[in-house]
Structure formats: C-alpha cells, structure tokens
Design a protein around this motif. Structure first.
Motif: not given
Lengths: 176, 399
Positions: B220, B225, B229, B234-236, B241-242, B333, B342
């Motif tokens: 992180i 990313s 990641l 890391v659960n992203w 999420s978005q 953005y 990302e």
C-alpha cells in the motif's frame, strides 16, 4: 464516508490549515497552501475515520493561460483502502521559486510522481531525496509541461544518414 | 585474525555495478536498471526510465477530445480499451451525460477481453523470462484469437480506439458475438492447461515462491495497485469498490492471495482470467438492445441516414466534425481497474474543445520504485522474475 462527510470532517479537524473545500461532481476536493501540506497530509493519513493510506497520484497543472494566481498547482489524489473513499488535495504554488514540501515520508509511492513534478513543471520538492530529472534526459533545458514551453519538433543532434542533397549537387555535370 | 579484520579484503567495497537494459529483453520494453552487485546478490537497484517518452500528455493539450482517444491506446499498449474507457469516463463525467446500457455492456466485454489478452502476454513473457518456453507459445495462440475478435469489431487488431466519448465506435456484429461465444467455450480448458504446466511445477515454485515479497503495508505504501496489490492480501478492486460501466450488476470474485511473492501474483492473475471470462459470459447473456452510443448529438455523431432528411442532424454533424466536443469547465478524475491496476485520467477542462491538461495515472509508473526496492537482497536471476511479476508496460511509464 461520503464526500460531504469527508469535507465536513476535514473542515472540522483542520479549520486553520485548509483554504477551501468544495464538491465538484460529487468529489471531495480541498485547497491547501504549500506550507500546510505536510500537516494536512499527516492528518489525512493518521485520522482513524479518514485513514487515507494510499496515494493514487500526484499531478501538476500550469494555469498560465487562465491567469490565475498562484500559477502552478499540485494535485494529490488520495484513497483509503479500508474505508473506500477518496479525496483530492489541490496545492497552489507560486510562480516565483515554485516549491512544495515532499510527502514521500508518509507515502513512499510519492517519490516518483514528485520527481516527475520537478521534471515537467520545475517545481522544487523540499526534502525529496532526488531533485533531478526523471523522464527527460539529464541535460534537458526547460520543463516541457509548462504552458509557455512550445510544442515543437526536436532538432536532430547528429545523423548517420548521408547527405544526399550535397552529393547530388556534386555529381551534377557542370553546366555550360 | 581473519582476512577481513586485517583490512586486506574490504568486503563492503567489493561490489560490482551492473547495467541491465534498456535493450534487455526481460525488462519488457526499454526499462533500465543499474544494479550494485555483491557477488550474485543485488545490493541496490537504481531504476532509469524515459527511453520511450513521446510527450503524449503535452500532445493531448493540443488535440481535441476525440483525437486524444487514439493516443490513449498507445499508452498501455497491451490494454488499449482500458485506457480508452478511463479517458471517456472522465470526459463523460465533466459532460454529465448518461451512457446507454448496451454501450456499457459492450465496453465491459471489450475491456475484459483485453484484460485476458494482456494477462496472456504477461503470462507468456513472464514464464519465458523464468525459462518456461512452451507457455509463451500457448498464450500467444489464445491471444491471437482475441486480436482477431478486436479486428472484427473495430477494424484494428491492437490499437482499437473502440470506446469513444458517449458510447462505442460501432455496434456489435454477429460474427463478433459468435466468435466471443466460441472463445468463451474454448478458453477455460486452456487456462487449466497453463496451470498444469506451471502451478505445481517444482522449477517454477523454486523460482517464484518467497521472492520479491511485499507485505500488505509495504504494497500500500509503495502505491502498488491491481493484481500486485491483491497478491499481498489487499482486497481492493475498483470494479467492486467504485463501480463504473455497470460492473456492480455482474457477479464475480476478486482473487486474493496473502504472501505477496511472485508466485501469488501469478496465482492472482491466472484466476483473474477465469473471472474475466465469467464477466464476459454474463454480459453476453444479458446484452441489452438499444443504442450503442448516446443519442445526444452534441457528443456523438447523428446516424448517417438522418443527414439527408434532418437539417438539425446536418448541423450537429458539421459542428462535431469541424469543432469537436466542447467540455464544460472543471477538473475530474475517474479511476478504473485496468489490467495492471488503477488507471485514470485527470482531466482539466477550460470549457473549449481541447483539454487543458490530461494526466494519466499509470499503475506501472507508480510501481517502479517499489519494484526496485523489492529487488534488493535478491539474486540477480530473480530480478527478471520480479520485473515480470509486476507486469510493467513502458508505454504508460514514460508516456
């Protein structure tokens, strides 16, 4: 947290350090002066309900054509992995001796984009371990993404191509 | 008294500087790293980038929004639809327009196909770096099929420019949809085949397990990313999420591993290929009818046949072709989950038809300092493995 709550929280926690807080298109955006940046960054990272532990990106913008004061802006995009919310921190930077403190002690990922900021906009990063060019060659003159840097072609330094034109002139039979 | 204590052999200064790249085939482009070696062990790794700098961001400030899209293809050249989509989403957010459901589904299909293609290139070249030759040929075989599908729908194999502001360039064709269905049936067995070659292969395990480790906090903090990641626990995933382009309507898993080494990054990406296939399958099953681009003629061209009958359509057509899209003043953005992590375009608009500032958030660019930190203390043979496992694309690093 929603963007409104983030803005409220930041306003409450950092009333003296932030200049403005707005919500364009639903994004949380705060305006900060360069000398308050490190304080704001530390608050944003350490506050348990905000916890912006992930630095997405840092970009520079040159507002020369807009005739805005200050001329430069560094924009920090932060994200919180745990809380899944984001914020944009906009830091206005003066044209005279443009400089901004580093945030690479908080987010190591800031090292490269900060160096790029110096390379492309000539914004000095205080406390950055390497204040030198990143993408452009070391001997390059000027900062390409400034608005007063023209978009032109690069001059060829040297070429191994034969100069056909001069040879043609030479080989032409003399005219009478 | 030992040799070191006598000062006869100063081990600390007994290092060798080794240059790797920019023409080294395992650096995946023109990436250069200067290694300080102590025997076979890397002491420090100093990255050097910029060999592929083409000034795309500066160029974008002098081009209309429509003309920027082909340039975004050339940034991350293994995942062009992802870049197109990131740019279009930011522009559409400034324009404040809604995208038809069919366009969203077509965008999802295109992006997931290209994610598979990108991971195939990654798997093939990464395995080749480490010494597994066959996987490379297998991966290329399947990637060709995706490139053929790209050609069918957009006319171009790699730099598709298929996703445009307001929708997509062309509607889906019957051969394209049939081709995707065939591919979806064909592909799962092939992923199993790659796994049979690698996942429990002792040589592969020796070369990948416990090497190039990132802990959760390090990953992180170094702004890794995407799959890199998620391999560190890391659960992203931005698709979850978005959500954008209707990703919240699809059911799929986000593969997570916890060790953060080369092997886990491999496991995450292979599983992602299966999940991408599942997303495409769902999108194909419920592909909605309707427009493939927004009916707003201030943004997308009116239908060709209306130009002969409608004066308004003719005016819109003329204005769009000669002047382009005018985007309201503002800055925005929108991040998306690209093949490497990302991706997003920060766009500043001054209200004209030319963007005032375009900045790409490139996952490979952000990952490079962390990647070089992970090399320290590794053997020289593992350097290529670490570079391969982060999956950098120099097009988006140097821009």
């Amino acid at each position: 947290m929603t963007s409104e709550e983030i803005v409220e929280k930041v306003k409450a926690g950092l009333a003296d350090a932030i200049q403005d807080a707005v919500l364009p298109q639903g994004d949380a955006v705060i305006f900060v002066a360069p000398d308050c940046l490190q304080k704001v960054a530390a608050f944003l990272k350490d506050d348990p309900s905000l916890k912006f532990d992930y630095l997405s990106d840092i970009r520079g913008v040159d507002y020369l054509n807009e005739e805005r004061d200050p001329r430069f802006e560094a924009v920090y995009q932060l994200y919180s992995i745990d809380h899944q919310h984001s914020i944009r921190v906009r830091v206005g930077i003066d044209e005279e001796n443009p400089s901004v403190p580093t945030v690479s002690e908080l987010w190591k990922g800031a090292l490269y984009p900060e160096q790029e900021l110096f390379d492309m906009f000539g914004i000095h990063i205080e406390g950055h371990p390497k204040n030198e060019r990143l993408i452009m060659p070391k001997e390059w003159v000027g900062h390409p993404l400034r608005k007063d840097y023209p978009l032109t072609t690069e001059t060829v330094t040297f070429s191994y191509n034969r100069d056909f034109k001069s040879e043609l002139v030479k080989s032409k039979p003399p005219t009478r | 008294m030992s040799v070191t204590e006598q000062g006869l052999l100063e081990r600390d200064k007994d290092t060798m500087t080794l240059n790797m790249g920019p023409q080294h085939p395992s650096t995946h482009g023109v990436f250069r790293v200067i290694l300080e070696m102590d025997g076979e062990v890397v002491k420090t790794a100093e990255p050097e980038i910029g060999y592929l700098h083409t000034g795309i961001e500066k160029n974008c400030e002098n081009k209309r929004y429509v003309h920027v899209i082909p340039m975004t293809d050339r940034l991350d050249y293994l995942n062009p639809p992802g870049n197109n989509l990131a740019f279009c989403l930011s522009t559409e957010k400034l324009l404040g327009i809604e995208i038809p459901e069919r366009a969203n589904a077509l965008r999802v299909i295109m992006c997931e196909l290209s994610r598979i293609a990108s991971h195939l290139v990654w798997l093939g070249t990464h395995a080749l770096d480490i010494g597994a030759m066959t996987v490379f040929l297998y991966c290329w075989r399947e990637r060709e099929m995706i490139l053929d599908l790209n050609e069918e729908v957009s006319g171009v194999r790699m730099m598709t420019s298929y996703i445009r502001v307001g929708g997509v360039a062309k509607d889906a064709t019957r051969p394209w949809l049939d081709g995707i269905r065939d591919f979806l049936d064909y592909f799962p067995a092939k992923v199993d085949e790659y796994e049979r070659l690698l996942t429990r292969n002792p040589i592969w395990l020796d070369r990948t397990e416990g090497i190039g480790v990132f802990t959760r906090e390090e990953a992180i903090n170094w702004s890794l990313s995407g799959p890199a990641l998620r391999a560190s626990g890391v659960n992203w995933d931005i698709r979850k999420s978005q959500p954008y382009s209707g990703y919240d309507n699809y059911s799929f898993d986000v593969p997570i591993q916890t060790n953060g080494d080369i092997y886990d990054r491999y496991r995450v990406r292979v599983e992602e290929m299966r999940q991408s296939r599942a997303i495409i399958k769902q999108a194909m099953e419920r592909l909605p009818g309707g427009d493939y681009k927004t009916p707003d003629n201030k943004v997308s061209l009116p239908a060709r046949e209306t130009l002969h009958t409608s004066m308004e359509a003719l005016i819109h057509h003329f204005k769009l072709v000669s002047e382009g899209i005018s985007v309201p003043k503002g800055e925005t953005y929108v991040p998306i989950e690209g093949a490497r992590g990302e991706v997003g375009f920060y766009i500043v608009s001054d209200g004209t038809n030319v963007p005032y500032r375009v900045k790409l958030r490139a996952p490979s660019f952000m990952a490079i300092p962390g990647m070089c930190k992970a090399m320290e203390g590794c053997y020289i043979a593992d350097v290529v493995g670490i570079i391969g496992s982060i999956d950098i694309v120099m097009g988006e690093v140097d821009r």
